[in-house]
Design a protein around this motif. Structure first.
Motif, mmCIF file in Angstrom:
data_model
loop_
_atom_site.group_PDB
_atom_site.id
_atom_site.type_symbol
_atom_site.label_atom_id
_atom_site.label_comp_id
_atom_site.label_asym_id
_atom_site.label_seq_id
_atom_site.Cartn_x
_atom_site.Cartn_y
_atom_site.Cartn_z
ATOM 1 N N GLY A 135 0.789 -1.224 0.000
ATOM 2 C CA GLY A 135 0.000 0.000 0.000
ATOM 3 C C GLY A 135 0.819 1.270 0.000
ATOM 4 O O GLY A 135 0.267 2.357 0.167
ATOM 5 N N PHE B 94 2.190 3.061 -2.308
ATOM 6 C CA PHE B 94 1.848 4.064 -3.314
ATOM 7 C C PHE B 94 0.662 4.926 -2.884
ATOM 8 O O PHE B 94 0.463 6.011 -3.423
ATOM 9 C CB PHE B 94 1.508 3.378 -4.647
ATOM 10 N N LEU B 95 -0.110 4.446 -1.934
ATOM 11 C CA LEU B 95 -1.280 5.202 -1.475
ATOM 12 C C LEU B 95 -0.940 6.138 -0.318
ATOM 13 O O LEU B 95 -1.812 6.862 0.174
ATOM 14 C CB LEU B 95 -2.388 4.237 -1.040
ATOM 15 N N ASN C 173 6.018 -1.867 -6.483
ATOM 16 C CA ASN C 173 4.942 -0.884 -6.328
ATOM 17 C C ASN C 173 4.064 -1.126 -5.103
ATOM 18 O O ASN C 173 2.979 -0.550 -4.991
ATOM 19 C CB ASN C 173 4.073 -0.861 -7.582
ATOM 20 N N TRP D 103 0.292 -2.110 -5.714
ATOM 21 C CA TRP D 103 -0.657 -1.143 -6.263
ATOM 22 C C TRP D 103 -1.554 -1.805 -7.304
ATOM 23 O O TRP D 103 -1.076 -2.428 -8.250
ATOM 24 C CB TRP D 103 0.102 0.020 -6.884
ATOM 25 N N ASN D 104 -2.851 -1.678 -7.109
ATOM 26 C CA ASN D 104 -3.840 -2.221 -8.031
ATOM 27 C C ASN D 104 -4.657 -1.064 -8.581
ATOM 28 O O ASN D 104 -5.396 -0.403 -7.841
ATOM 29 C CB ASN D 104 -4.750 -3.222 -7.308
ATOM 30 N N GLN D 105 -4.532 -0.811 -9.864
ATOM 31 C CA GLN D 105 -5.172 0.360 -10.463
ATOM 32 C C GLN D 105 -6.693 0.307 -10.416
ATOM 33 O O GLN D 105 -7.355 1.333 -10.637
ATOM 34 C CB GLN D 105 -4.713 0.536 -11.915
ATOM 35 N N ALA E 70 -7.057 3.059 -4.277
ATOM 36 C CA ALA E 70 -6.037 3.624 -5.158
ATOM 37 C C ALA E 70 -6.597 4.805 -5.947
ATOM 38 O O ALA E 70 -5.876 5.772 -6.220
ATOM 39 C CB ALA E 70 -5.512 2.551 -6.105
ATOM 40 N N ILE F 116 -1.783 9.886 -6.889
ATOM 41 C CA ILE F 116 -0.635 9.260 -7.552
ATOM 42 C C ILE F 116 -0.402 10.032 -8.841
ATOM 43 O O ILE F 116 -0.929 9.701 -9.908
ATOM 44 C CB ILE F 116 -0.889 7.763 -7.801
ATOM 45 N N GLY G 37 -1.878 7.754 -11.633
ATOM 46 C CA GLY G 37 -3.149 7.386 -11.024
ATOM 47 C C GLY G 37 -4.336 8.261 -11.324
ATOM 48 O O GLY G 37 -5.397 8.090 -10.732
#
Length: 396
Positions: A131, A133-134, A243, A246-248, A253, A258, A262
């Motif tokens: 997590g 990237f969040l 990453n 990270w799930n787009q 997310a 991002i 993102g």
């Protein structure tokens, strides 16, 4: 497949609609939108296909999707607005605004280097926490502590997702607002653009889940892909795979800011952002930047024969992509975006794009949910761009 296509097309641009339909019939399109504005007038605004194959829900007029690195153009634009106002100096050391970054070989990094993908932190060596990237503050600290991959300014290497934090943190520190809030206040809301870097709770637009591309085992691999698959410690593998899970398509997310990959938008939303940039810096009473700043934004500021990340020739204009025709290189059809000489904008992974071409007063965008292979354009987006330029050339 045959798809229902809705929207409008001016008579002059009917052949763009034909190409859009061919994308569904011949090129594997699932759901998509395309929008074109010339001299401030919409000449194409189309959408069609399926937004979510799991529910068979159609792509609607206000459907949005992740536009991946198209978001970088929105982030770069925020920086240029601050530069234009004299609040951020293009050639100043980053240490003047973000002193904690200036260590571990990054002491001499300038603002220009960050916009040029020359700031030498295209990836993170140690694993990103789940997590990560969040978590904006976590990613900023990681970038502060990261050792430079090369001496900043001596080469460029595409900062795949990190660009959103390196440039975005400058925006945050100078403006006093988060990147997403600054973009909303200064760009999206004034231009009535459906484009978000961090989706607010109250947004009810339908979101088309991204469909990851299925590799063609017969396709020639680009040098980037070969390195990604064979060297887990390479810049290519670290920038793409490290990453934090990270799930787009994760709603959490979507809410995260991002700024490198993102953002959520559609073709109409991106065109709204680019219309002022195609028309001297202003449109419908909204001035984003001065004509002088716009002219500088469109100029190539760094170019290389071998980008340290993409392992292909690249050309950038202070945070924006310029035309990159690498089709003669191995796997170059996955590493090309062929635009007009004056055009500048940004591609998103899998094939989305938005750009302005001041020579033609052109603002163009194409977005989709079915990713193609590679990090730049594929035949779906390029066919729409080629047809647009053919029409404009024919019209003189």
């Amino acid at each position: 497949m045959t798809a229902n296509i809705d929207g409008m097309t001016s008579t002059q641009f009917e052949s763009v609609k034909d190409e859009f339909a061919r994308n569904f019939a011949e090129r594997g399109e699932v759901g998509a939108s395309v929008c074109i504005s010339v001299n401030g007038e919409k000449v194409v605004d189309l959408w069609g296909g399926i937004a979510d194959p799991a529910t068979n829900s159609p792509w609607e007029e206000d459907t949005i999707s992740i536009v991946f690195s198209c978001t970088k153009a929105a982030t770069a634009l925020c920086a240029h607005i601050l530069i234009d106002r004299g609040l951020l100096e293009l050639h100043a050391p980053v240490s003047e605004y973000w002193p904690e970054f200036a260590k571990n070989g990054k002491e001499n990094t300038t603002v220009q280097m960050m916009l040029n993908h020359e700031s030498a932190v295209p990836a993170l060596r140690e694993p990103v926490k789940p997590g990560g990237f969040l978590d904006w503050d976590y990613m900023i600290k990681r970038l502060e502590d990261e050792e430079a991959f090369w001496e900043p300014g001596t080469r460029n290497g595409y900062h795949m997702v990190n660009f959103g934090w390196t440039v975005g943190e400058l925006v945050r520190r100078v403006s006093g607002k988060s990147l997403g809030q600054f973009f909303q206040d200064e760009v999206a809301v004034p231009l009535n653009a459906d484009f978000w870097i961090g989706l607010p709770e109250n947004i009810t637009h339908p979101i088309a889940p991204i469909i990851v591309a299925t590799p063609d085992p017969q396709a020639e691999l680009s040098p980037f892909t070969k390195k990604l698959l064979t060297d887990p410690n390479s810049i290519q593998a670290l920038s793409f795979l490290n990453n934090g899970g990270w799930n787009q398509n994760d709603p959490q997310a979507h809410k995260a800011e991002i700024g490198g990959a993102g953002g959520l938008s559609n073709a109409r939303g991106q065109v709204a952002m680019y219309e002022p940039l195609a028309l001297g810096g202003s449109h419908n009473g909204v001035q984003l930047v001065s004509p002088e700043r716009l002219a500088a934004m469109a100029q190539v500021s760094t170019a290389t024969q071998v980008d340290a990340t993409l392992l292909a020739p690249t050309r950038f204009a202070s945070g924006f992509m310029k035309s990159m025709d690498n089709r003669a290189y191995p796997g170059g059809d996955q590493m090309s975006a062929v635009l007009g000489p004056a055009a500048f904008g940004h591609v998103g992974a899998g094939g989305s794009i938005g750009f302005a071409d001041p020579d033609h007063g052109l603002a163009f965008s194409y977005t989709m949910n079915q990713m193609g292979m590679g990090l730049l354009l594929n035949d779906r987006g390029q066919s729409l761009i080629d047809e647009t330029y053919r029409i404009l050339r024919a019209a003189g």
